[in-house]
Scaffold this motif. Structure first.
Motif, PDB file in Angstrom:
ATOM      1  N   SER A   1       0.838  -1.359  -0.027  1.00 28.28           N
ATOM      2  CA  SER A   1       0.006   0.066  -0.223  1.00 28.28           C
ATOM      3  C   SER A   1       0.776   1.163  -0.153  1.00 28.28           C
ATOM      4  O   SER A   1       2.033   1.205   0.373  1.00 28.28           O
ATOM      5  CB  SER A   1      -0.910   0.238   1.290  1.00 28.28           C
ATOM      6  OG  SER A   1      -0.235   0.127   2.125  1.00 28.28           O
ATOM      7  N   ARG A   2       0.218   2.279  -0.457  1.00 29.78           N
ATOM      8  CA  ARG A   2       0.799   3.643  -0.432  1.00 29.78           C
ATOM      9  C   ARG A   2       1.331   4.028   0.994  1.00 29.78           C
ATOM     10  O   ARG A   2       2.351   4.615   1.287  1.00 29.78           O
ATOM     11  CB  ARG A   2      -0.118   4.484  -1.230  1.00 29.78           C
ATOM     12  CG  ARG A   2       0.613   6.072  -1.219  1.00 29.78           C
ATOM     13  CD  ARG A   2      -0.350   7.246  -1.718  1.00 29.78           C
ATOM     14  NE  ARG A   2      -1.224   7.193  -0.680  1.00 29.78           N
ATOM     15  CZ  ARG A   2      -2.827   7.214  -0.816  1.00 29.78           C
ATOM     16  NH1 ARG A   2      -3.140   7.170  -1.888  1.00 29.78           N
ATOM     17  NH2 ARG A   2      -3.507   7.407   0.398  1.00 29.78           N
ATOM     18  N   GLU A   3       0.231   3.804   1.798  1.00 26.74           N
ATOM     19  CA  GLU A   3       0.507   4.403   3.279  1.00 26.74           C
ATOM     20  C   GLU A   3       1.585   3.603   3.779  1.00 26.74           C
ATOM     21  O   GLU A   3       2.291   4.314   4.612  1.00 26.74           O
ATOM     22  CB  GLU A   3      -0.819   4.118   3.787  1.00 26.74           C
ATOM     23  CG  GLU A   3      -2.037   5.029   3.564  1.00 26.74           C
ATOM     24  CD  GLU A   3      -2.562   4.354   2.215  1.00 26.74           C
ATOM     25  OE1 GLU A   3      -3.603   5.072   1.812  1.00 26.74           O
ATOM     26  OE2 GLU A   3      -2.421   3.471   2.010  1.00 26.74           O
ATOM     27  N   ALA A   4       1.811   2.346   3.576  1.00 27.67           N
ATOM     28  CA  ALA A   4       2.879   1.408   4.170  1.00 27.67           C
ATOM     29  C   ALA A   4       4.235   2.029   3.736  1.00 27.67           C
ATOM     30  O   ALA A   4       5.255   1.817   4.363  1.00 27.67           O
ATOM     31  CB  ALA A   4       2.593   0.061   3.807  1.00 27.67           C
ATOM     32  N   ILE A   5       4.011   2.562   2.517  1.00 29.79           N
ATOM     33  CA  ILE A   5       5.551   2.913   1.916  1.00 29.79           C
ATOM     34  C   ILE A   5       5.846   4.346   2.674  1.00 29.79           C
ATOM     35  O   ILE A   5       7.133   4.296   3.072  1.00 29.79           O
ATOM     36  CB  ILE A   5       5.362   3.351   0.342  1.00 29.79           C
ATOM     37  CG1 ILE A   5       5.265   2.012  -0.579  1.00 29.79           C
ATOM     38  CG2 ILE A   5       6.493   4.217  -0.284  1.00 29.79           C
ATOM     39  CD1 ILE A   5       6.460   1.234  -0.499  1.00 29.79           C
ATOM     40  N   ALA A   6       4.719   5.119   2.800  1.00 32.34           N
ATOM     41  CA  ALA A   6       5.297   6.323   3.627  1.00 32.34           C
ATOM     42  C   ALA A   6       5.664   5.954   4.925  1.00 32.34           C
ATOM     43  O   ALA A   6       6.617   6.612   5.435  1.00 32.34           O
ATOM     44  CB  ALA A   6       3.755   7.227   3.428  1.00 32.34           C
ATOM     45  N   SER A   7       5.020   5.275   5.628  1.00 32.15           N
ATOM     46  CA  SER A   7       5.395   4.653   7.111  1.00 32.15           C
ATOM     47  C   SER A   7       6.709   3.998   6.902  1.00 32.15           C
ATOM     48  O   SER A   7       7.517   4.535   7.935  1.00 32.15           O
ATOM     49  CB  SER A   7       4.085   3.585   7.363  1.00 32.15           C
ATOM     50  OG  SER A   7       4.792   3.174   8.802  1.00 32.15           O
ATOM     51  N   ALA A   8       7.083   3.136   6.185  1.00 31.56           N
ATOM     52  CA  ALA A   8       8.463   2.642   6.288  1.00 31.56           C
ATOM     53  C   ALA A   8       9.527   3.826   5.998  1.00 31.56           C
ATOM     54  O   ALA A   8      10.752   3.732   6.689  1.00 31.56           O
ATOM     55  CB  ALA A   8       8.594   1.668   4.958  1.00 31.56           C
TER      56      ALA A   8
END
Length: 674
Positions: free
Chosen positions: A212-219
């Motif tokens: 997910s896009r959100e998980a990329i930002a979180s990482a």
């Protein structure tokens, strides 16, 4: 090719001359013979790199991670295969690097963490041109990705390949003002990096993998978040505030008609305008006790010589308990300022050294000189003047502006080794931040950036003023969503849209995801007018109805102000905004939320909820679990309280019929007990 997707520490093995590296979020396969590197998640391929035949590949191990080195003339790439991501270090002895190979895959959607572009489908043939550095103008593609009004752009983008998503982000500020650029079609991705100088330069990137896009930002934010807050936030950090600047702009337009630039607004930063604004704040009971003095407080930009009438007004309102913050443009100085005339070595010069490098401030339609902070004398000059503001004038903070005036790399500096490009940006902001904290530990430093790489050189980050100029009235919601995904917390909200039709509803939204503010308390803008260089609405006096609604909104916000630990949810497309308590008696329940199509703002405390509505409407309001309602009270502007009926609906909610807070009804209060 299907690889074992079991999560474990990376392993290195040889299979038919292939090298396999397995991390927790990806698998990498290197074919040295064919000079190919492929990334997978389980059976799904992210992308493949086929290096040019001239590239030399070297495999090795260092610091408990495996490496792939790629050498191609003056260009060097190093892939460090970490446990959960891949570190890519690019080094070039020239001023431009073109990636020495072809990146191919099945690219479906493109994400960029600036609201200007955010999400778009990838075209089949005509490429998307993107750049995630700080310079403009940028090359216009089918979907341009310039950073808009972000003065420090988020250095992160991602691509959806159908079943998986990979992201590329800067792990530290780049040595140049350009970070990364490229072109993307459905099958190919081309990458470039511009360094703007001929000495050795490097760029350190992270490649992240997720679903997910959100998980990329979180990482990404986990890797670059540099610190928890070292300094305590002032006790009043989450109080609403007032910024004078757009009242200055509206004052200019009232006197002279529509303007093609904002330069004249500097002259309107006066003690008399400040006094007029405070009278309106007090008359309308906005209870705004923090005032930001906008651009134009000094007689000459760069001199710190505060206008005498403004200085008297500032001291008068400080004595009445108002907190004062100054807008601060760290790079800019007027060419007729004393510091410019007396200290030419304090400024960046053109490469020839014959003249001081000019900066054209577009909205001001004026050229300024730019301070050279590589010069210790310049830094000493700034320290001395910040000491005056914080020690003698006793201001409470500074709000940094126009850091996009960062001088370019290809100029003449006093001491280039101090840091240039985005490295200079970080150095300058770090110097300002630490200087302020030495002068006043709780002095607030506000930075408009939305970038976790700069979270350690400010107390809070703001969304900037783009909403005032942008065509989209939803721009702030997208900005907030971007900031929250990048882990920016807390957010300050520069409410400068000025459009009467949107002021109330958008101010309600801002009470959810940040600290709300007003940038105009004397006039608002009723219509939109476009010109070549200036987009605004022609100003009219603030209406009684609008003032009533703003008063009610601030009352609700203060009932449950933003807490730095609040869990904030912002889904701009679906218009769902709420924040929840992370601790305390209402842990896990709302601290504030919007309902009824974002028309109703509700704030919760342990024994009551306070709400207001921007229109006459019916609304379903959630009640904290285990609470029993004792009364629902309508509160009028003269303080009269009247109980009103309500109906329970399933799911610990009630249905209310509400009158607009633009009129005589100030708020509604729901009383409950355990």
């Amino acid at each position: 090719m299907k690889l074992n997707s079991k999560e474990k520490t990376m392993s290195n093995k040889t299979d038919n001359n292939l090298k396999h590296y397995q991390g927790t979020r990806y698998n990498a396969v290197i074919n040295p013979r064919e000079k190919r590197l492929t990334f997978y998640s389980g059976k799904y391929r992210h992308f493949e790199i086929t290096f040019n035949r001239s590239v030399t590949l070297e495999l090795g191990e260092k610091d408990n991670s495996f490496q792939l080195k790629c050498r191609n003339g003056k260009q060097h790439l190093r892939f460090n295969f970490k446990k959960s991501f891949v570190e890519l270090v690019i080094v070039s002895s020239g001023n431009k690097l073109t990636f020495p190979g072809r990146l191919s895959g099945n690219f479906r959607e493109f994400y960029n963490w600036t609201p200007v572009t955010y999400t778009c489908a990838v075209p089949k043939h005509v490429p998307i041109n993107f750049r995630i550095g700080s310079r403009s103008p940028f090359k216009e593609g089918i979907f341009p990705t310039y950073a808009g009004k972000f003065v420090i752009p988020p250095y992160l983008l991602a691509v959806n390949t159908g079943n998986t998503i990979f992201g590329i982000g800067c792990l530290e500020p780049p040595e140049s003002e350009y970070a990364l650029s490229g072109e993307l079609t459905q099958k190919t991705l081309k990458l470039h990096s511009l360094f703007n100088r001929n000495t050795g330069a490097s760029l350190r990137l992270g490649i992240f993998f997720s679903e997910s896009r959100e998980a990329i930002a979180s990482a990404y934010r986990r890797k670059v978040r540099l610190r928890q807050k070292k300094y305590p936030l002032a006790a009043w950090w989450n109080e609403p505030w007032y910024d004078t600047y757009f009242d200055q702009v509206f004052e200019l337009m009232q006197k002279e008609g529509e303007s093609n630039c904002e330069y004249g607004a500097r002259e309107k930063c006066t003690g008399s305008l400040l006094s007029k604004a405070v009278r309106n704040i007090e008359k309308n009971k906005f209870n705004l006790r923090t005032i930001v003095i906008g651009m134009g407080w000094s007689l000459k930009q760069g001199d710190f010589n505060i206008k005498p009438d403004l200085l008297k007004a500032v001291k008068r309102y400080q004595a009445k308990g108002y907190r004062i913050i100054f807008s601060f443009h760290p790079y800019l100085a007027d060419k007729d300022s004393r510091v410019y005339k007396n200290n030419p070595d304090y400024f960046v010069h053109t490469e020839s050294g014959k003249e001081i490098l000019a900066y054209h401030y577009f909205e001001q339609n004026k050229d300024y000189a730019r301070f050279d902070y590589t010069n210790p004398g310049t830094r000493a000059y700034l320290s001395k003047n910040l000491s005056y503001l914080f020690k003698e004038l006793n201001i409470e903070g500074i709000k940094l502006e126009q850091t996009s005036a960062l001088p370019p790399v290809n100029a003449l500096y006093f001491q280039p080794s101090w840091g240039l490009g985005e490295v200079m940006q970080k150095q300058v902001l770090e110097f300002i931040f630490q200087t302020v904290k030495q002068l006043k530990r709780t002095g607030l430093v506000i930075l408009p950036s939305l970038n976790p790489l700069f979270s350690d050189v400010c107390d809070v980050q703001s969304l900037g003023n783009r909403h005032f100029y942008d065509e989209s009235v939803d721009d702030y919601g997208r900005r907030a969503q971007t900031g929250l995904e990048l882990g920016i917390n807390p957010l300050y909200i520069d409410e400068s849209s000025g459009f009467t039709a949107h002021t109330g509803p958008h101010l309600m939204e801002k009470c959810i995801y940040g600290v709300p503010s007003l940038s105009a308390v004397i006039r608002r803008a009723a219509t939109r007018i476009k010109s070549k260089t200036f987009t605004a609405g022609y100003p009219l006096d603030m209406t009684r109805e609008e003032a009533n609604l703003i008063n009610s909104i601030f009352s609700v916000y203060r009932h449950s102000r933003l807490d730095i630990d609040d869990l904030i949810y912002c889904e701009n497309e679906d218009k769902i905004f709420y924040r929840k308590n992370k601790s305390g008696p209402l842990k896990g329940f709302y601290s504030a939320t919007l309902s009824s199509g974002s028309e109703v703002l509700v704030a919760y405390e342990n024994d009551s909820a306070l709400l207001c509505s921007s229109n006459n409407t019916k609304a379903v309001i959630a009640i904290p679990p285990g609470k029993k309602i004792t009364a629902v009270v309508k509160i009028t502007r003269n303080g009269k309280e009247t109980n009103i009926p309500f109906a329970y609906v399933p799911g610990e909610k009630i249905l209310l019929k509400l009158e607009s807070s633009r009129g005589n009804v100030r708020n509604y209060r729901i009383n409950y007990s355990s």
